[in-house]
Design a protein around this motif. Structure first.
Motif, PDB file in Angstrom:
ATOM      1  N   SER A   1     -12.306 -26.487  -1.618  1.00 52.83           N
ATOM      2  CA  SER A   1     -12.255 -25.126  -1.040  1.00 52.83           C
ATOM      3  C   SER A   1     -10.819 -24.509  -0.792  1.00 52.83           C
ATOM      4  O   SER A   1      -9.946 -25.590  -0.546  1.00 52.83           O
ATOM      5  N   PRO A   2     -10.403 -23.449  -0.775  1.00 57.72           N
ATOM      6  CA  PRO A   2      -8.949 -23.057  -0.439  1.00 57.72           C
ATOM      7  C   PRO A   2      -8.815 -23.569   0.915  1.00 57.72           C
ATOM      8  O   PRO A   2      -9.353 -23.823   2.104  1.00 57.72           O
ATOM      9  N   GLY A   3      -7.388 -24.051   1.170  1.00 57.52           N
ATOM     10  CA  GLY A   3      -6.903 -24.332   2.500  1.00 57.52           C
ATOM     11  C   GLY A   3      -6.319 -23.194   3.188  1.00 57.52           C
ATOM     12  O   GLY A   3      -6.658 -21.810   2.729  1.00 57.52           O
ATOM     13  N   ALA A   4      -5.715 -23.478   4.589  1.00 58.60           N
ATOM     14  CA  ALA A   4      -5.470 -22.402   5.190  1.00 58.60           C
ATOM     15  C   ALA A   4      -4.329 -21.600   4.724  1.00 58.60           C
ATOM     16  O   ALA A   4      -4.257 -20.521   4.872  1.00 58.60           O
ATOM     17  N   LYS A   5      -3.444 -22.271   3.978  1.00 61.07           N
ATOM     18  CA  LYS A   5      -2.207 -21.415   3.520  1.00 61.07           C
ATOM     19  C   LYS A   5      -2.716 -20.610   2.483  1.00 61.07           C
ATOM     20  O   LYS A   5      -2.261 -19.473   2.201  1.00 61.07           O
ATOM     21  N   THR A   6      -3.581 -21.101   1.497  1.00 58.49           N
ATOM     22  CA  THR A   6      -4.142 -20.360   0.431  1.00 58.49           C
ATOM     23  C   THR A   6      -4.579 -19.184   0.550  1.00 58.49           C
ATOM     24  O   THR A   6      -4.280 -18.007   0.098  1.00 58.49           O
ATOM     25  N   ILE A   7      -5.380 -19.030   1.891  1.00 57.32           N
ATOM     26  CA  ILE A   7      -6.238 -17.765   2.176  1.00 57.32           C
ATOM     27  C   ILE A   7      -5.171 -16.994   3.024  1.00 57.32           C
ATOM     28  O   ILE A   7      -5.653 -15.853   3.385  1.00 57.32           O
ATOM     29  N   GLY A   8      -4.095 -17.536   3.417  1.00 57.49           N
ATOM     30  CA  GLY A   8      -2.959 -16.565   4.232  1.00 57.49           C
ATOM     31  C   GLY A   8      -3.211 -16.751   5.888  1.00 57.49           C
ATOM     32  O   GLY A   8      -2.995 -15.758   6.483  1.00 57.49           O
ATOM     33  N   ALA A   9      -3.721 -17.832   6.286  1.00 58.05           N
ATOM     34  CA  ALA A   9      -3.864 -17.897   7.521  1.00 58.05           C
ATOM     35  C   ALA A   9      -2.551 -17.722   8.366  1.00 58.05           C
ATOM     36  O   ALA A   9      -2.353 -17.424   9.439  1.00 58.05           O
ATOM     37  N   HIS A  10      -1.502 -18.043   7.769  1.00 57.50           N
ATOM     38  CA  HIS A  10      -0.085 -17.983   8.410  1.00 57.50           C
ATOM     39  C   HIS A  10       0.475 -16.591   8.577  1.00 57.50           C
ATOM     40  O   HIS A  10       1.033 -16.348   9.630  1.00 57.50           O
ATOM     41  N   LEU A  11      -0.080 -15.665   7.738  1.00 55.26           N
ATOM     42  CA  LEU A  11       0.097 -14.412   7.909  1.00 55.26           C
ATOM     43  C   LEU A  11      -0.486 -13.794   9.097  1.00 55.26           C
ATOM     44  O   LEU A  11      -0.083 -13.134   9.697  1.00 55.26           O
ATOM     45  N   TYR A  12      -1.911 -14.074   9.108  1.00 54.05           N
ATOM     46  CA  TYR A  12      -2.563 -13.880  10.395  1.00 54.05           C
ATOM     47  C   TYR A  12      -2.045 -14.337  11.566  1.00 54.05           C
ATOM     48  O   TYR A  12      -2.145 -13.420  12.639  1.00 54.05           O
ATOM     49  N   ILE A  13      -1.337 -15.571  11.606  1.00 48.87           N
ATOM     50  CA  ILE A  13      -1.087 -16.124  12.721  1.00 48.87           C
ATOM     51  C   ILE A  13       0.134 -15.468  13.236  1.00 48.87           C
ATOM     52  O   ILE A  13       0.484 -14.852  14.314  1.00 48.87           O
ATOM     53  N   GLU A  14       1.180 -15.028  12.397  1.00 49.17           N
ATOM     54  CA  GLU A  14       2.402 -14.098  12.574  1.00 49.17           C
ATOM     55  C   GLU A  14       2.083 -12.748  13.369  1.00 49.17           C
ATOM     56  O   GLU A  14       2.472 -12.492  14.133  1.00 49.17           O
ATOM     57  N   ARG A  15       0.923 -12.279  12.605  1.00 51.22           N
ATOM     58  CA  ARG A  15       0.650 -10.786  13.084  1.00 51.22           C
ATOM     59  C   ARG A  15       0.075 -11.065  14.439  1.00 51.22           C
ATOM     60  O   ARG A  15       0.191 -10.058  15.307  1.00 51.22           O
ATOM     61  N   MET A  16      -0.783 -12.278  14.693  1.00 50.39           N
ATOM     62  CA  MET A  16      -1.446 -12.279  15.995  1.00 50.39           C
ATOM     63  C   MET A  16      -0.163 -12.592  17.167  1.00 50.39           C
ATOM     64  O   MET A  16      -0.657 -12.113  18.287  1.00 50.39           O
ATOM     65  N   VAL A  17       0.605 -13.397  16.919  1.00 53.25           N
ATOM     66  CA  VAL A  17       1.614 -13.537  17.618  1.00 53.25           C
ATOM     67  C   VAL A  17       2.336 -12.269  18.077  1.00 53.25           C
ATOM     68  O   VAL A  17       2.849 -12.145  19.332  1.00 53.25           O
ATOM     69  N   LYS A  18       2.529 -11.582  16.872  1.00 46.99           N
ATOM     70  CA  LYS A  18       3.691 -10.305  17.117  1.00 46.99           C
ATOM     71  C   LYS A  18       2.702  -9.194  17.881  1.00 46.99           C
ATOM     72  O   LYS A  18       3.164  -8.520  18.864  1.00 46.99           O
ATOM     73  N   ASP A  19       1.403  -9.104  17.617  1.00 41.84           N
ATOM     74  CA  ASP A  19       0.784  -7.884  17.896  1.00 41.84           C
ATOM     75  C   ASP A  19       0.101  -8.315  19.505  1.00 41.84           C
ATOM     76  O   ASP A  19      -0.106  -7.341  20.219  1.00 41.84           O
ATOM     77  N   CYS A  20      -0.538  -9.611  19.451  1.00 41.01           N
ATOM     78  CA  CYS A  20      -1.470  -9.926  20.502  1.00 41.01           C
ATOM     79  C   CYS A  20      -0.822 -10.828  21.869  1.00 41.01           C
ATOM     80  O   CYS A  20      -1.780 -11.068  22.574  1.00 41.01           O
ATOM     81  N   MET A  21       0.156 -11.093  21.681  1.00 36.16           N
ATOM     82  CA  MET A  21       0.796 -12.035  22.700  1.00 36.16           C
ATOM     83  C   MET A  21       1.807 -11.435  23.547  1.00 36.16           C
ATOM     84  O   MET A  21       2.662 -10.628  23.010  1.00 36.16           O
ATOM     85  N   SER A  22       1.872 -11.772  24.822  1.00 36.89           N
ATOM     86  CA  SER A  22       3.192 -11.392  25.406  1.00 36.89           C
ATOM     87  C   SER A  22       4.446 -11.974  25.294  1.00 36.89           C
ATOM     88  O   SER A  22       4.397 -12.731  24.285  1.00 36.89           O
ATOM     89  N   LYS A  23       5.522 -11.148  25.600  1.00 36.27           N
ATOM     90  CA  LYS A  23       6.848 -11.755  25.262  1.00 36.27           C
ATOM     91  C   LYS A  23       6.916 -13.008  25.647  1.00 36.27           C
ATOM     92  O   LYS A  23       7.816 -13.913  24.815  1.00 36.27           O
ATOM     93  N   GLU A  24       6.496 -13.401  26.941  1.00 39.62           N
ATOM     94  CA  GLU A  24       6.515 -14.863  27.330  1.00 39.62           C
ATOM     95  C   GLU A  24       5.842 -15.910  26.410  1.00 39.62           C
ATOM     96  O   GLU A  24       6.324 -16.831  25.965  1.00 39.62           O
ATOM     97  N   ASP A  25       4.660 -15.649  25.861  1.00 43.80           N
ATOM     98  CA  ASP A  25       3.784 -16.354  24.814  1.00 43.80           C
ATOM     99  C   ASP A  25       4.630 -16.382  23.885  1.00 43.80           C
ATOM    100  O   ASP A  25       4.449 -17.554  22.984  1.00 43.80           O
TER     101      ASP A  25
END
Length: 167
Positions: A55-79
Motif C-alpha cells: 500500500s502507499p507509504g506516508a510520503k506517497t500520499i503526501g503526509a509531509h505536505l499535511y504536516i507542513e500545513r498543520m505546523v504552519k496553521d495550527c501550532m503556536s510560534k513556540e511549538d
C-alpha cells in the motif's frame, strides 16, 4: 502517573478535535504547490515512519505536505520553533553520525536516528519524535486514500427512504 505528561497528551487529543476543514479526508490536491524549505526532509521522515509496502507509504500520499500545513496553521510560534529545532537536530545528527543528509541515508539508518530521538534522555528530542510520529499517523489515517480504501468511508453513508413499509 505523570500529571504533566497526561495533560500534554490530553491537550493533543482535544486539540485535534478543533482542526480546520481541510484536515479531514484530504488528498494531495488539497494543498497548494508552494512547498516549504523542509518538504524534502519531512518526506524522508514520514517515509521512514510509514514506508511504502503493498500500500502507499506516508510520503506517497503526501503526509509531509499535511504536516507542513498543520505546523504552519495550527501550532503556536513556540511549538513551530520547537518543531524546527527538532528537524535541525535530526539533520545535524545525520551529518555528525553518517556524513550525509537525512534524506540520503539508508532506511535502516533513518530508522536508527529516529529511534535515537525516541529513546533520548532529553525531553525535547523525545517530544519532537512523539509529535512527528503522531502527525504522521494522523495525516495517514485522515487521508482520502486511507478513508476510502481501508475504512469504506462515504460522505453520505445512508439514504432516507420515506415510503418503506414498516413491519
Amino acid at each position: 502517573m505523570n500529571r504533566r505528561s497526561a495533560l500534554k497528551n490530553l491537550s493533543m487529543v482535544l486539540g485535534t478535535t478543533a482542526l480546520p476543514s481541510w484536515a479531514y479526508q484530504w488528498n494531495t490536491q488539497s494543498f497548494t504547490a508552494a512547498q516549504g524549505p523542509n518538504t524534502e526532509l519531512l518526506g524522508a521522515v514520514v517515509n521512514a515512519i510509514i514506508p511504502e509496502t503493498d500500500s502507499p507509504g506516508a510520503k506517497t500520499i503526501g503526509a509531509h505536505l499535511y504536516i507542513e500545513r498543520m505546523v504552519k496553521d495550527c501550532m503556536s510560534k513556540e511549538d513551530q520553533q520547537a518543531f524546527q529545532n527538532g528537524l535541525q537536530k535530526l539533520v545535524s545528527s545525520a551529518l555528525k553520525n553518517h556524513q550525509k543528509a537525512f534524506q540520503q541515508l539508508s532506511s535502516q539508518d533513518q530508522i536508527n536516528l529516529l529511534t535515537g530521538l525516541q529513546n533520548s534522555s532529553m525531553p525535547e528530542d523525545n517530544q519532537f519524535f512523539k509529535r512527528i510520529k503522531g502527525l504522521t499517523i494522523a495525516s495517514y489515517t485522515s487521508s482520502e486514500y486511507f478513508l476510502t480504501q481501508h475504512r469504506n468511508y462515504t460522505i453520505a453513508p445512508g439514504f432516507y427512504h420515506g415510503c418503506v413499509p414498516v413491519q
